[in-house]
Design an enzyme around this catalytic site. Structure first.
Site, PDB file in Angstrom:
ATOM      1  N   THR A   1       4.910   1.239  11.801  1.00 51.10           N
ATOM      2  CA  THR A   1       6.286   1.183  11.314  1.00 51.10           C
ATOM      3  C   THR A   1       6.619   2.399  10.463  1.00 51.10           C
ATOM      4  OG1 THR A   1       6.305  -1.236  11.369  1.00 51.10           O
ATOM      5  CG2 THR A   1       7.896  -0.183   9.920  1.00 51.10           C
TER       6      THR A   1
ATOM      7  N   LYS B   1      -0.027  -6.666   0.569  1.00 49.34           N
ATOM      8  CA  LYS B   1       0.968  -7.714   0.369  1.00 49.34           C
ATOM      9  C   LYS B   1       0.844  -8.337  -1.018  1.00 49.34           C
ATOM     10  CE  LYS B   1       2.409  -6.862   4.431  1.00 49.34           C
ATOM     11  NZ  LYS B   1       3.551  -5.934   4.542  1.00 49.34           N
TER      12      LYS B   1
END
Length: 433
Positions: A120, A188
Site C-alpha cells: 500500500t 497496529k
C-alpha cells in the site's frame, strides 16, 4: 549481555527464547548493534524453527515498544484493517476513507511490497507530493481532522520491525507465520488502535496457499492481538486470481479512485471491501449488525462522502487536491502500453506469476535499496471463465523490451480451458460473530 549470535544460535538449534533474549535482540535491531546479516540469520532461524505463542507475544511486544506508541483522544473508535498481501489488492486505499465516512478514525500504518505482493505504501508513493512518512504529530492531526491517514512506518513507530521487514523481503522469509504476526501487530499496537480487522489471503497469489496455513495465521493474529487487549477479527479471502483487474502502483491508485467515484466497481473487489469494512464497523461498535454496517458503507460510496475523505487525506499529506477529479493529470504514466490477447477460454491464472511480472517490469524490489517505477504494471486483467478472444490484460512498461518480457510472463500466467465454477471471495470468518 546477550550476544546476537548466541540468540541466533539458540533459535537455530530449536531452543525456546526467553523474553529477555528476544527483547535484547529487538533492542539491537533498534540501535543498530545487530547487523543486517544477523537480522537475516534470525529471520531464517525463526522461519525454520518457529516460535511458541509466548515467544510470538514477546517479539510483538518488544517491537511495539521499540518506538513511539500513539495515544488518541477522539470522539469515535480508532480502527484499522491489514492485509497479508496479494496481487491487485488496493482495498486499503478505498476502505480507510469509507470507514472514516462512517464515523471511524483510521490511522493506517502500511508497509512496502513484500515478495510478489504489492505494498500500500508503494502505491501511495506514486501520488506526486504525498508524504508517506510524516512526523507522529502531523499524522495524529490529519487522522483527527480528516478521519483517516495512510502512511508508512516512520523512524518513531516500531523501528525494529521496519528493519526486520526490509530484510524479510529479500531473504525468502516473508511467509513465516511468526514473523508476519509480530510484524503486523507491532505496528497496529503502536498505532493505539481500538479495533483491527485482518484480511488473510489464500491461494496462488497469497503467501498462504493452503487453507490450514491461512487459518493458522488468522487465528495466530486474532489470539495474539486479543491477548494484548486489541479487539480483532479476521477474514480469509480468495487470492487465486488478482483481486482487481489492475496490478501496479499508480495503476492501483487510479483503480481505487474509480471505485470510490463509482466509475468502476468490480464484484469481487466490492464484496471483499464491504465485508472487511462491515467487520471494522462492528468491531468498533459503529454498527450492530452486518446488514447495518454494509448499508452504512454503501451510503458512504453513494453519497460521495468516501471519495471526499480520500481526496482530503491525499491533500492533507501533500498530494494534489484534485486527484479524485483528475487522476490522469497527476498519476505517472508508462510510455509503452500494449494489449495482450489470447484465443480460448481462461481456466486459471497464476496470481503469483502476475505479481512477479510486475516486479519484472520494475514495479517491485529484489533488494531493500531498490527503487520502484510507479508507472508500470497491468490493467484489464482477465479473470478465469471470461469469454474466448478477450484480452488477457494491458501491459504498462517503461520500454519495448520490458513490454516483451511482461507480455511473455502474462501469457505464461494464464491457462486455457474451461474454468471450474468460481469459489466465494470470502472463504472464512474468524471472530466478531
Amino acid at each position: 549481555m546477550r550476544l546476537p549470535q548466541e540468540i541466533i544460535r539458540a533459535k537455530r538449534d530449536g531452543h525456546t527464547l526467553d523474553e529477555a533474549a528476544i527483547t535484547a535482540f529487538v533492542q539491537g535491531l533498534t540501535d543498530g548493534t545487530v547487523t543486517e546479516g544477523q537480522a537475516a540469520a534470525f529471520a531464517m532461524a525463526v522461519f525454520f524453527r518457529g516460535l511458541t505463542l509466548p515467544e510470538r507475544v514477546a517479539l510483538t511486544r518488544a517491537k511495539t515498544r521499540s518506538g513511539t506508541v500513539l495515544r488518541w483522544d477522539l470522539p469515535g473508535p480508532v480502527l484499522d484493517k491489514h492485509s497479508t498481501g496479494g496481487v491487485g489488492d488496493a482495498v486499503s486505499l478505498a476502505l480507510a476513507p469509507m470507514v472514516a465516512a462512517c464515523g471511524g478514525y483510521v490511522p493506517m500504518i502500511s508497509g512496502r511490497g513484500l515478495g510478489h505482493t504489492g505494498g500500500t505504501l508503494d502505491k501511495l508513493a506514486s501520488i506526486p507530493g504525498y508524504d508517506v512518512a510524516p512526523d507522529p504529530a502531523t499524522f495524529q492531526r490529519i487522522v483527527r481532522d480528516v478521519g483517516c491517514a495512510i502512511i508508512g512506518q516512520t523512524e518513531q513507530i516500531a523501528p525494529a520491525d521496519r528493519r526486520l521487514y526490509a530484510v524479510r523481503d529479500v531473504t525468502g522469509t516473508v511467509e513465516s507465520l511468526d514473523l508476519i504476526t509480530a510484524s503486523i501487530l507491532s505496528k497496529k499496537l503502536a498505532a493505539g488502535l481500538d479495533g483491527l480487522v485482518m484480511d488473510v489471503k489464500l491461494g496462488s497469489g497469497a503467501f498462504m496457499v493452503d487453507p490450514s496455513g491461512a487459518r493458522a495465521l488468522a487465528e495466530s493474529i486474532v489470539t495474539v492481538a486479543e491477548g494484548a487487549g486489541l479487539s480483532t477479527a479476521a477474514l480469509i479471502t480468495d487470492m487465486d486470481a488478482p483481486l482487481a483487474s489492475s496490478a501496479g502502483n499508480a495503476l492501483e491508485v487510479a483503480y481505487a479512485v474509480d471505485y470510490l467515484t463509482g466509475a468502476r466497481r468490480e464484484p469481487r473487489f466490492h464484496a471483499v471491501t464491504l465485508e472487511l469494512g462491515a467487520l471494522m464497523l462492528r468491531v468498533g461498535g459503529l454498527a450492530a449488525t452486518p446488514a447495518e454496517a454494509v448499508a452504512a458503507l454503501e451510503a458512504s460510496l453513494a453519497s460521495g462522502r468516501a471519495a471526499e475523505m480520500f481526496s482530503r487525506m491525499v491533500a492533507a499529506l501533500g498530494g494534489p487536491a484534485d486527484l479524485v477529479e483528475k487522476p490522469a493529470k497527476h498519476l505517472p504514466v508508462a510510455p509503452v502500453r500494449r494489449e495482450v490477447r489470447r484465443e480460448g477460454s481462461i481456466a486459471a491464472v497464476d496470481a503469483r506469476a502476475v505479481g512477479l511480472a510486475v516486479i519484472g517490469l520494475g514495479g517491485g524490489r529484489t533488494r531493500p535499496q531498490d527503487g520502484i517505477d510507479p508507472r508500470v504494471g497491468f490493467t484489464d486483467l482477465a479473470r478465469p471463465g471470461e469469454a474466448s478472444g478477450d484480452r488477457l490484460g494491458t501491459v504498462h512498461a517503461a520500454d519495448e523490451a520490458s513490454a516483451d518480457r511482461a507480455e511473455a510472463a502474462l501469457r505464461a500466467a494464464y491457462r486455457a480451458g474451461e474454468a471450474p465454477p468460481g469459489g466465494p471471495a470470502i472463504v472464512e470468518r474468524i471472530g466478531a460473530g
